[in-house]
Enzyme design. Sequence first.
Site, PDB file in Angstrom:
ATOM      1  N   LYS A   1     -30.521  80.723  30.501  1.00 15.67           N
ATOM      2  CA  LYS A   1     -31.675  80.644  31.372  1.00 15.67           C
ATOM      3  C   LYS A   1     -31.887  81.964  32.130  1.00 15.67           C
ATOM      4  O   LYS A   1     -32.964  82.257  32.594  1.00 15.67           O
ATOM      5  CB  LYS A   1     -31.458  79.548  32.437  1.00 15.67           C
ATOM      6  CG  LYS A   1     -31.127  78.184  31.871  1.00 15.67           C
ATOM      7  CD  LYS A   1     -30.734  77.237  33.041  1.00 15.67           C
ATOM      8  CE  LYS A   1     -30.104  75.984  32.482  1.00 15.67           C
ATOM      9  NZ  LYS A   1     -29.527  75.149  33.576  1.00 15.67           N
TER      10      LYS A   1
ATOM     11  N   ASP B   1     -29.928  88.913  30.425  1.00 16.03           N
ATOM     12  CA  ASP B   1     -29.869  89.224  31.849  1.00 16.03           C
ATOM     13  C   ASP B   1     -28.778  90.247  32.143  1.00 16.03           C
ATOM     14  O   ASP B   1     -28.991  91.212  32.862  1.00 16.03           O
ATOM     15  CB  ASP B   1     -29.669  87.960  32.703  1.00 16.03           C
ATOM     16  CG  ASP B   1     -28.536  87.056  32.205  1.00 16.03           C
ATOM     17  OD1 ASP B   1     -27.873  87.400  31.195  1.00 16.03           O
ATOM     18  OD2 ASP B   1     -28.321  86.004  32.820  1.00 16.03           O
TER      19      ASP B   1
ATOM     20  N   ASP C   1     -21.552  91.632  30.126  1.00 16.71           N
ATOM     21  CA  ASP C   1     -20.332  91.689  30.933  1.00 16.71           C
ATOM     22  C   ASP C   1     -19.183  92.006  29.967  1.00 16.71           C
ATOM     23  O   ASP C   1     -18.965  93.177  29.639  1.00 16.71           O
ATOM     24  CB  ASP C   1     -20.204  90.309  31.604  1.00 16.71           C
ATOM     25  CG  ASP C   1     -19.124  90.230  32.655  1.00 16.71           C
ATOM     26  OD1 ASP C   1     -18.774  91.266  33.223  1.00 16.71           O
ATOM     27  OD2 ASP C   1     -18.632  89.122  32.924  1.00 16.71           O
TER      28      ASP C   1
END
Length: 176
Positions: free
Chosen positions: A43, A100, A103
């Site tokens: 999301k 988004d 990492d």
Amino acid sequence: MNSNDLEKVLFTEEQIQKRVTELAEEIDNTYNGSPIFLVCILKGSTPFTVDLMKRLKSDVYLDFMAASSYGSGTTSMGQLTMTKDLTVDITGKDVIIVEDIIDSGNTLSRLLQYFQSRNPKTLTLCTLLDKPDRRVVHDVVVAYTGFVIPDKFVVGYGLDWDQRYRNLPYIGFVEE
Ligand code: IMP
Ligand code: MG
């Protein structure tokens, strides 16, 4: 904890919007009028994808995919679980995966294998944030990066802490 508890604002709304505009210009220049298939990874990438697509002058097609490194789902991709698959055929298309944050790189590495198996013409990564200090998978090449950030947990502009803070128009640190 509410938004007032955020330790520090890392990027203001204005900074984010300016950078997204620059990324859209870069992408438009590269694709030079060819249609672009944007895939928003749910999301967290939702606000970024929406802002980016509004600034692109190329023809944009949009699809969504949801994948999670944990939790229950339907299709397993190694340790990654797909909870929502693509609805369009990307064979022969110029695809940009919009994320988004990158990492460890595990999520994108798995996603890339999955997308590659669908035979797009080109497959490119665009991430709003990159935390290079945390990378464990080194074969992930990102073409478009909004901001490189230190090893801190960040929230806002789609990014969550236990599903919260996604609605903030800016990005901030949470001190854990
Ligand atoms: P990776 O597989 O380790 O690269 O993790 C990527 C995913 O972890 C992202 O799509 C986010 O959902 C989540 N994530 C990693 N760092 C952060 C952070 O600082 N804030 C919020 N979510 C994060
Ligand atoms: Mg995510």
